[in-house]
Enzyme design. Structure first.
Site, short mmCIF file in Angstrom:
data_model
loop_
_atom_site.label_atom_id
_atom_site.label_comp_id
_atom_site.label_asym_id
_atom_site.label_seq_id
_atom_site.Cartn_x
_atom_site.Cartn_y
_atom_site.Cartn_z
N CYS B 37 18.19 -48.08 69.29
CA CYS B 37 18.36 -47.62 67.91
C CYS B 37 17.67 -46.28 67.66
O CYS B 37 17.84 -45.68 66.62
CB CYS B 37 17.78 -48.66 66.96
SG CYS B 37 16.04 -48.93 67.30
N CYS B 107 13.29 -55.10 69.01
CA CYS B 107 12.17 -54.60 68.22
C CYS B 107 10.86 -55.20 68.73
O CYS B 107 9.83 -54.52 68.76
CB CYS B 107 12.34 -54.93 66.74
SG CYS B 107 14.02 -54.74 66.12
S1 FES Z 1 16.24 -51.94 65.02
FE1 FES Z 1 15.44 -50.86 66.69
S2 FES Z 1 13.32 -51.29 66.60
FE2 FES Z 1 14.20 -52.57 65.14
#
Ligand code: FES
Ligand SMILES: [Zn+2]
Lengths: 230, 138
Positions: B37, B107
């Site tokens: 992300c 995450c």
């Molecule tokens: S969405 Fe990537 S660290 Fe949480």
């Protein structure tokens, strides 16, 4: 889940029973609408899975199929056909949005070929150091700190003009880096489209790394733009 | 997506946000990113050179709520542990504690990576031999 390419298996038309390729939205024999195909997005448009895509052809097919799926045409159709026309339209829009965007198209095609990308990343190769652009992390982090400072200063009064200038400069730099990544990606497209297995695998690896890098850059450019309002 | 109560709590009251002096020999810094992300996380530890106990831990995360909660929780968990003990913490422990859904597992991986990177940095600074697990990563 995505299906492997070339999985388009023949199925029999529900109306005329003639077998056709399951990627098609309409029976080539009797022209009746078909349920949403389970094939990949490329074959929905009758296109070969390539990164250097014939965009005018894609657009043309999209408009042609959209017209054929128009609700007016199904006003008097049976309940099944009505449902399918809606589901086919949703699929068509999804496929079009994905394929016309160069980055989405690249991610989509690489995923079809088993690359771990974005949120579907299961972590299998995340320890591969070539995937982590270490040179970038430091800079991205620093810039995020500056952005936070900027937002705080904004909230309490006038932001420091020096900080503003340094962020604007960073934005230009990161815009440039983003352009570079996009050019590098495009350079891999041909290798991927035309290469043999080995060339393809190498191109895929390079593109996955570029896409990772791109994600950090585009997040940052987005946040800087939001904060600076430029 | 609905966050669990524990995530919301850490998100609203993050523990140990901040910075430690990077140049200090007692401080280890881990800066890691999630390729999934593009989020980034920095985790720092201050280790007592005599006891090898982590006496202070700070983090700063630019990312989603789960990443903030994971790093906040991580700093709470490693404080008071020895470095070797802290390496035992697995991302799956964080997933369990925070009830993270499958799309948010990365995450928690980010937080585990950050702990390892910070400890690795501290070891390098202090000439402590890397353990097998840390080596495999480097
Ligand atoms: S969405 Fe990537 S660290 Fe949480
Ligand atoms: Zn038919």
């Amino acid at each position: 889940m995505l299906k492997v390419i070339d999985s388009a298996v023949p199925v029999a038309c529900w109306s005329c029973s003639v077998a056709h390729n399951d990627a098609t939205l309409f029976c080539p024999h009797c022209s009746k609408i078909q349920p949403p195909p389970g094939s990949d997005f490329f074959s929905v448009f009758g296109l070969a899975p390539r990164l250097n895509l014939d965009l005018p052809e894609l657009e043309h097919e999209f408009h042609r199929l959209s017209r054929k799926l128009h609700p007016d045409r199904f006003a008097r159709a049976g309940e099944n056909e009505k449902q399918w026309s809606l589901a086919d339209t949703a699929l068509l829009n999804d496929a079009y949005r994905t394929l016309k965007d160069p980055i989405h198209r690249t991610e989509y095609l690489l995923k079809l070929h088993g690359a771990e990308i974005g949120e579907e990343h299961s972590g299998k190769d995340r320890k591969d150091p070539s995937r982590v652009p270490a040179d970038l992390l430091e800079e991205v982090f620093e810039l995020n700190m500056q952005l936070e400072e900027m937002r705080m200063e904004r909230a309490t009064g006038e932001p420091d003009p020096e900080l503003q200038a340094s962020l604007e400069q960073a934005k230009r730099k990161f815009d440039g880096l983003l352009d570079e990544v996009d050019q590098d990606l495009r350079a891999q497209w041909q290798a991927w489209d035309e290469g043999d297995i080995a060339v393809r695998q190498a191109a895929q690896k390079t593109m996955v790394a570029l896409l990772d890098r791109r994600r950090y850059l585009s997040n940052l450019v987005r946040d800087v733009t939001e904060t600076l309002g430029v | 997506m609905a966050y669990s109560d524990k995530v919301v709590d850490h998100y609203n009251n993050p523990r140990n946000v901040g910075t430690l002096d990077k140049s200090s020999a007692e401080v280890g810094t881990g800066l890691v990113g999630a390729p999934e992300c593009g989020d980034v996380m920095r985790l720092q530890i201050r280790v007592n050179p005599e006891t090898q106990v982590i006496e202070e831990a700070k983090f700063k995360t630019f990312g989603c709520g789960s990443a903030i909660a994971s790093s906040s929780l991580a700093t709470e968990w490693i404080k008071g542990r020895t470095v070797e003990d802290a390496l035992e913490i697995k991302n799956t422990d964080i997933v369990k504690e925070l009830s993270l859904p499958p799309v948010k597992i990365h995450c928690s991986v980010l937080a585990e990576d950050a702990i390892r990177a910070a400890i690795g940095d501290w070891k390098k600074k202090n000439g402590v031999a890397e353990t097998a697990t840390a080596e495999a990563k480097a």
